[in-house]
Design an enzyme around this catalytic site. Sequence first.
Site, PDB file in Angstrom:
ATOM      1  N   PHE A   1      10.774 -17.429  51.994  1.00  0.00           N
ATOM      2  CA  PHE A   1      12.189 -17.109  52.192  1.00  0.00           C
ATOM      3  C   PHE A   1      12.980 -18.402  52.117  1.00  0.00           C
ATOM      4  O   PHE A   1      12.705 -19.347  52.850  1.00  0.00           O
ATOM      5  CB  PHE A   1      12.451 -16.428  53.532  1.00  0.00           C
ATOM      6  CG  PHE A   1      13.907 -16.085  53.715  1.00  0.00           C
ATOM      7  CD1 PHE A   1      14.440 -14.938  53.141  1.00  0.00           C
ATOM      8  CD2 PHE A   1      14.752 -16.929  54.417  1.00  0.00           C
ATOM      9  CE1 PHE A   1      15.793 -14.634  53.280  1.00  0.00           C
ATOM     10  CE2 PHE A   1      16.105 -16.626  54.557  1.00  0.00           C
ATOM     11  CZ  PHE A   1      16.622 -15.480  53.991  1.00  0.00           C
TER      12      PHE A   1
ATOM     13  N   ASP B   1      11.175 -26.893  52.376  1.00  0.00           N
ATOM     14  CA  ASP B   1      12.246 -26.156  53.042  1.00  0.00           C
ATOM     15  C   ASP B   1      11.910 -26.131  54.533  1.00  0.00           C
ATOM     16  O   ASP B   1      11.114 -25.316  54.985  1.00  0.00           O
ATOM     17  CB  ASP B   1      12.349 -24.740  52.467  1.00  0.00           C
ATOM     18  CG  ASP B   1      13.390 -23.887  53.202  1.00  0.00           C
ATOM     19  OD1 ASP B   1      13.907 -24.336  54.248  1.00  0.00           O
ATOM     20  OD2 ASP B   1      13.677 -22.773  52.724  1.00  0.00           O
TER      21      ASP B   1
ATOM     22  N   LYS C   1      19.423 -24.616  60.148  1.00  0.00           N
ATOM     23  CA  LYS C   1      19.344 -23.899  61.443  1.00  0.00           C
ATOM     24  C   LYS C   1      19.595 -24.736  62.712  1.00  0.00           C
ATOM     25  O   LYS C   1      20.679 -24.701  63.253  1.00  0.00           O
ATOM     26  CB  LYS C   1      18.017 -23.158  61.526  1.00  0.00           C
ATOM     27  CG  LYS C   1      18.013 -21.929  60.607  1.00  0.00           C
ATOM     28  CD  LYS C   1      16.883 -20.978  60.916  1.00  0.00           C
ATOM     29  CE  LYS C   1      17.069 -19.635  60.254  1.00  0.00           C
ATOM     30  NZ  LYS C   1      16.622 -19.539  58.867  1.00  0.00           N
TER      31      LYS C   1
HETATM   32  C1  LIG Z   1      17.026 -19.182  57.513  1.00  0.00           C
HETATM   33  C2  LIG Z   1      16.365 -19.834  56.377  1.00  0.00           C
HETATM   34  C3  LIG Z   1      17.052 -20.126  55.186  1.00  0.00           C
HETATM   35  C4  LIG Z   1      18.470 -19.691  54.933  1.00  0.00           C
HETATM   36  O1  LIG Z   1      19.369 -20.235  55.856  1.00  0.00           O
HETATM   37  P1  LIG Z   1      20.857 -19.587  55.951  1.00  0.00           P
HETATM   38  O2  LIG Z   1      21.556 -20.535  56.899  1.00  0.00           O
HETATM   39  O3  LIG Z   1      20.698 -18.211  56.487  1.00  0.00           O
HETATM   40  O4  LIG Z   1      21.430 -19.616  54.608  1.00  0.00           O
HETATM   41  C5  LIG Z   1      16.365 -20.804  54.198  1.00  0.00           C
HETATM   42  N1  LIG Z   1      15.096 -21.170  54.348  1.00  0.00           N
HETATM   43  C6  LIG Z   1      14.401 -20.914  55.482  1.00  0.00           C
HETATM   44  C7  LIG Z   1      12.990 -21.371  55.598  1.00  0.00           C
HETATM   45  C8  LIG Z   1      15.007 -20.233  56.527  1.00  0.00           C
HETATM   46  O5  LIG Z   1      14.321 -19.933  57.626  1.00  0.00           O
END
Ligand SMILES: *Cc1c(COP(=O)(O)O)cnc(C)c1O
Length: 394
Positions: free
Chosen positions: A135, A219, A248
């Site tokens: 994700f 990520d 986050k």
């Molecule tokens: C939450 C998340 C995203 C996306 O972040 P948003 O602030 O919702 O755009 C991308 N990568 C990972 C691993 C995430 O947990």
Amino acid sequence: MGRWQELERRHYFQVARRLPVVLVRGEGCYVYDEEGRRYLDLVAGIACVSLGHSHPALVEAIASQARELMHVSNLFYTIPQLELAHLLCELSGLDRVFFCNSGAEAVEGCIKLARKWGKVRRQGAYEIIVAEGAFHGRTLATLAAGGGHYAEPFTPLPPGFVRVPYGDVEAIKRATTPLTAAVLLEPIQGENGVIVPPEDYLPQVREWCQQAGILFMLDEVQTGLGRCGAFFAYQLCQSPPDVLAVAKGLAGGFPIGAFLAGEQCAVLEPGDHGSTFGGNPLACRAALVTLRTMVEEGIPSQVAQKGRFLGGLLQDLASCHPLVKEVRGKGLLWAVELKRDVAQQVVLAALKEGVLLNNVRPNAVRIMPPLVISEEELAWGVEVLERAISQVEG
Ligand SMILES: *Cc1c(COP(=O)(O)O)cnc(C)c1O
């Protein structure tokens, strides 16, 4: 409650699966609903509210920065942005940063960087190897990188992503071609139900990327900034990336995102990228205070300790409940996988007893509290989770 639920149903895009509670206030690891009922927050705004709700230093910094200067754009120099850039580079060991407003934007920036890098440094290579179950956000490019059910309604998606099984370095080697520019991975797949790869996975992928001459991109939007018991999860396995996305928890719940890169691959030039709000003084001041507090109080190493404590409690829970299939996680990011698709019932039962949890998958409950939570609070949270599981087991 009813009135707000009705307004949401009528006027908000029906895209969120919300729990039946209206939250109006938070303090430390607790939030309160309209009737003043208190909940232990084991969700933390999806792993964002690292220092807990209404942390005095963070509240004071945001209030005072709002009075001073909130936004002027990147047509000018602003101080919190540059102080934050310095600190974040120091903490990550990378050289350059770009600030944006969310996790998806941060990963989108990594993708653009890899495309440009491939164009100028690897004969036009543009493919990015990504993992099944990943994700990376909700923009079109990050949906294409993540794939799965999130992406299906929005095809056609931007091309150039090659998907391989997660946790399998040989699959990455086989997928690498002269068209490959980068590998993009999460150190732990949070949204996929807290999937922890084999310990030698990231080090081996990193080594392969170096050998093949492609970018190793992580990520760490969910795993970064102390969540897994180190400032960055890659530090737990000595696998520093060439390119890194965070968001986050970066500003303790205030919206911000960032991507960073080593000098050797920082190929973006004037005009290549930008963001109106990205790096604004308000968000950067919030992040600066959050990071300084994390450094001063040694929060990441405390998280490692609390993670071992929580992991022990969850293992015990798993051993006495036939409904539990497995528990897994690191630091303060854990999931309890169930043998049936009853995570929502478990979360609703815990809500009734005053604990917020997240049904990250139909069969998995995710735990991601504020990083400042105490062992007593963790123990009580797990006790309530256990009762909720018993109730659903029947
Ligand atoms: C939450 C998340 C995203 C996306 O972040 P948003 O602030 O919702 O755009 C991308 N990568 C990972 C691993 C995430 O947990």
